[in-house]
Design a protein around this motif. Structure first.
Motif, short mmCIF file in Angstrom:
data_model
loop_
_atom_site.label_atom_id
_atom_site.label_comp_id
_atom_site.label_asym_id
_atom_site.label_seq_id
_atom_site.Cartn_x
_atom_site.Cartn_y
_atom_site.Cartn_z
N TYR A 241 -6.78 11.71 -2.83
CA TYR A 241 -5.79 10.76 -2.32
C TYR A 241 -5.77 10.78 -0.79
CZ TYR A 241 -1.29 8.21 -2.50
OH TYR A 241 -0.29 7.28 -2.38
N PHE B 150 0.23 5.01 0.99
CA PHE B 150 -0.69 5.98 1.57
C PHE B 150 -0.25 7.41 1.26
CE2 PHE B 150 -0.97 2.21 4.35
CZ PHE B 150 -2.31 1.90 4.13
N TYR B 151 -1.21 8.30 1.40
CA TYR B 151 -0.96 9.71 1.10
C TYR B 151 0.11 10.28 2.03
CZ TYR B 151 -1.69 14.76 1.13
OH TYR B 151 -1.51 16.12 1.09
N GLN C 16 0.83 -1.20 0.00
CA GLN C 16 0.00 0.00 0.00
C GLN C 16 0.87 1.26 0.00
OE1 GLN C 16 -3.85 -0.37 0.24
NE2 GLN C 16 -2.79 -2.07 -0.74
N GLN D 178 -5.19 1.34 -1.72
CA GLN D 178 -4.30 2.51 -1.83
C GLN D 178 -2.98 2.01 -2.43
OE1 GLN D 178 -6.08 2.19 1.36
NE2 GLN D 178 -7.59 3.41 0.29
N ASP E 204 -8.12 11.45 1.37
CA ASP E 204 -9.30 10.86 2.01
C ASP E 204 -9.69 9.51 1.42
OD1 ASP E 204 -9.39 13.10 3.56
OD2 ASP E 204 -11.05 14.05 2.48
N HIS E 205 -8.82 8.94 0.60
CA HIS E 205 -9.17 7.69 -0.08
C HIS E 205 -9.45 6.57 0.91
CE1 HIS E 205 -8.73 4.26 -2.91
NE2 HIS E 205 -9.18 5.14 -3.78
N GLY E 206 -8.68 6.51 1.98
CA GLY E 206 -8.84 5.45 2.98
C GLY E 206 -10.15 5.52 3.76
N TYR F 202 -12.45 3.54 1.03
CA TYR F 202 -11.99 2.28 0.46
C TYR F 202 -10.84 1.74 1.31
CZ TYR F 202 -14.25 4.67 -3.43
OH TYR F 202 -15.13 5.38 -4.20
N SER F 203 -10.75 0.43 1.38
CA SER F 203 -9.64 -0.19 2.12
C SER F 203 -8.90 -1.15 1.20
CB SER F 203 -10.17 -0.95 3.34
OG SER F 203 -11.10 -1.95 2.96
N ASP F 204 -7.61 -1.24 1.43
CA ASP F 204 -6.72 -2.18 0.72
C ASP F 204 -6.56 -1.89 -0.76
OD1 ASP F 204 -6.42 -3.57 3.12
OD2 ASP F 204 -8.12 -4.90 2.69
#
Length: 473
Positions: free
Chosen positions: A223, A55-56, A53, A234, A225-227, A230-232
């Motif tokens: 990007y 992450f931002y 993953q 990124q 606030d994507h988590g 949605y999960s898994d």
């Protein structure tokens, strides 16, 4: 390339593009499953649930060309992985633009076939079975202008979906058709991504010199606030969009740099081969490239054509008093029948537009347009073309106008992203009355702006312009 004693062609190698596996091989770089797999920065993937993953992160440390070469040389010498480098790329001394600036992210694979497809699948799983069927039918039966060779596939056929079909869903169909199925906040969040890609893709640039800055802000918030939604997922392809701003600054619109053309060419050639691996020879043979270079064919200058076509001699002009009134304003003759010619279709800046009197249009919609009423009028109107006509060597379109009820962004008024979305959304989409007004505009054909795609929404129409014309379909 030497043509003859007096002519020589100097070739400059600007950039390299392709999907991630192809780029990793030719750049001698680790694949997209590695920890430092980004060619542009030093972001390190994190293992979560057997998935890598990305992450931002607000701060990104970019790879500069001096360090890029130094680390690739170090990897070549030590035979070790140096921040993703496995060695020196065979392109190092060929490209005229230094690496990594010469690497083009192919949005066909990264944006459409990877990230968009992944997110849409995640959203589709959230829907009830009955909603899935209704949504699929809306996608399947949506009409487009006649030059859209591929339109939109339903989600249940996603295994066979093409990049162009995903582009049409992302750019045009998803937002207007999904309001009744998806939570408004999640839809507003995905609208950040849709608008950012539309801005990077727009031709001409939607907001001029500010296009890139606005698109960058939209994607950054998406990007970040994507988590939340949605999960898994990124993953690496999501991170790669972080570098679209720099690429847009260096190379321009996404419509100019996709792999659609190359893949179509390779696919066409592959149908003609018979067990051969020599693609370069086949390209030269089947497309007469070597002949064209040596023949020195003089190419005619590219012309922009705007003229009506498909004359209709059976129409009764007296049924259209607005045309007669317009004729009387600009012409002193008294013979309407010989002075006015009616046409079903029109070529405007080399693109064909239909009218409602063109009966062979089938299910396509190439008669709904955006337009201005004069050269000095900066207000954009929307309407359907009734017919085209010419009078004293001037060409016109009769357009029945649709009135705008409210801004499209109003549908996201309660979203925390509203301030970011308002301006881009209202430039990408318009909310109009479902039925046309009684207003008819007679405009010069040069004031037609673009074809539009229309979607029924409650008792209204959602309308969006074609993003870019010249991209391969």
């Amino acid at each position: 390339i030497i043509i003859n004693e007096n002519h020589r062609i100097n070739i400059k190698f600007l950039s390299i593009t392709g999907d991630s596996p192809a780029l990793s091989k030719i750049l001698n770089f680790i694949g997209h499953g590695g920890y430092y797999c980004c060619n542009f920065c030093y972001v390190r993937g994190i293992d979560i649930g057997r998935k890598r993953q990305y992450f931002y992160g607000k701060k990104i440390f970019l790879r500069h060309m001096e360090k890029y070469y130094k680390q690739s040389k170090q990897a070549e010498t030590t035979k070790e992985n140096i921040y993703g480098h496995k060695g020196i790329s065979i392109l190092q001394d060929i490209l005229d633009i230094p690496l990594p600036h010469a690497i083009l992210i192919d949005y066909q694979h990264v944006t459409l076939l990877r990230h968009t497809k992944t997110v849409l699948r995640a959203i589709y799983k959230q829907l009830k079975p009955s909603d899935r069927e209704r949504f699929d039918n809306k996608l399947k039966y949506q009409s487009f202008p006649h030059f859209f060779n591929r339109q939109m596939k339903p989600f249940k056929e996603f295994r066979f979906i093409q990049a162009v079909e995903l582009r049409n869903i992302l750019f045009y169909g998803f937002l207007p058709l999904s309001f009744e199925f998806i939570d408004n906040q999640q839809l507003a969040h995905f609208a950040l991504f849709i608008c950012s890609i539309r801005l990077y893709h727009s031709q001409p640039p939607m907001f001029g010199d500010k296009t890139q800055a606005i698109a960058d802000k939209l994607f950054e918030q998406y990007y970040k606030d994507h988590g939340i939604f949605y999960s898994d997922i990124q993953n690496y392809v999501l991170h790669m969009h972080h570098h679209f701003g720099t690429q847009y600054q260096n190379y321009g619109s996404l419509a100019n740099i996709g792999c659609f053309y190359q893949e179509d060419l390779i696919g066409h050639i592959s149908k003609n081969i018979h067990g051969s691996n020599y693609y370069s020879d086949l390209v030269v043979h089947y497309y007469s490239i070597d002949f064209d270079l040596h023949a020195q064919i003089s190419h005619t200058k590219y012309k922009t054509i705007s003229k009506p076509i498909d004359l209709n001699v059976n129409i009764i002009i007296n049924d259209y008093p607005t045309i007669i009134q317009h004729h009387d304003k600009i012409c002193t003759c008294l013979n309407h029948l010989t002075c006015i010619s009616i046409y079903r279709r029109c070529v405007i800046r080399n693109y064909i537009f239909h009218s409602l009197i063109y009966n062979k249009r089938g299910k396509s919609n190439s008669y709904f347009i955006s337009y201005s009423k004069s050269a000095n009028d900066y207000i954009k109107y929307f309407g359907r073309i009734i017919l085209f006509f010419s009078c004293i060597n001037r060409n016109y379109a009769v357009v029945q106008r649709y009135t705008q009820n409210q801004n499209f962004s109003y549908l996201f008024k309660t979203s925390p992203y509203f301030s970011l979305l308002e301006k881009p959304l209202d430039n990408c989409f318009s909310l109009l009355s479902k039925e046309p007004s009684d207003l008819f505009d007679i405009i010069n054909i040069n004031h037609v702006i673009k074809h539009c795609i229309t979607f029924e929404f409650q008792q209204q129409l959602i309308v969006t312009e074609v993003s870019a014309y010249h991209e391969h379909d």
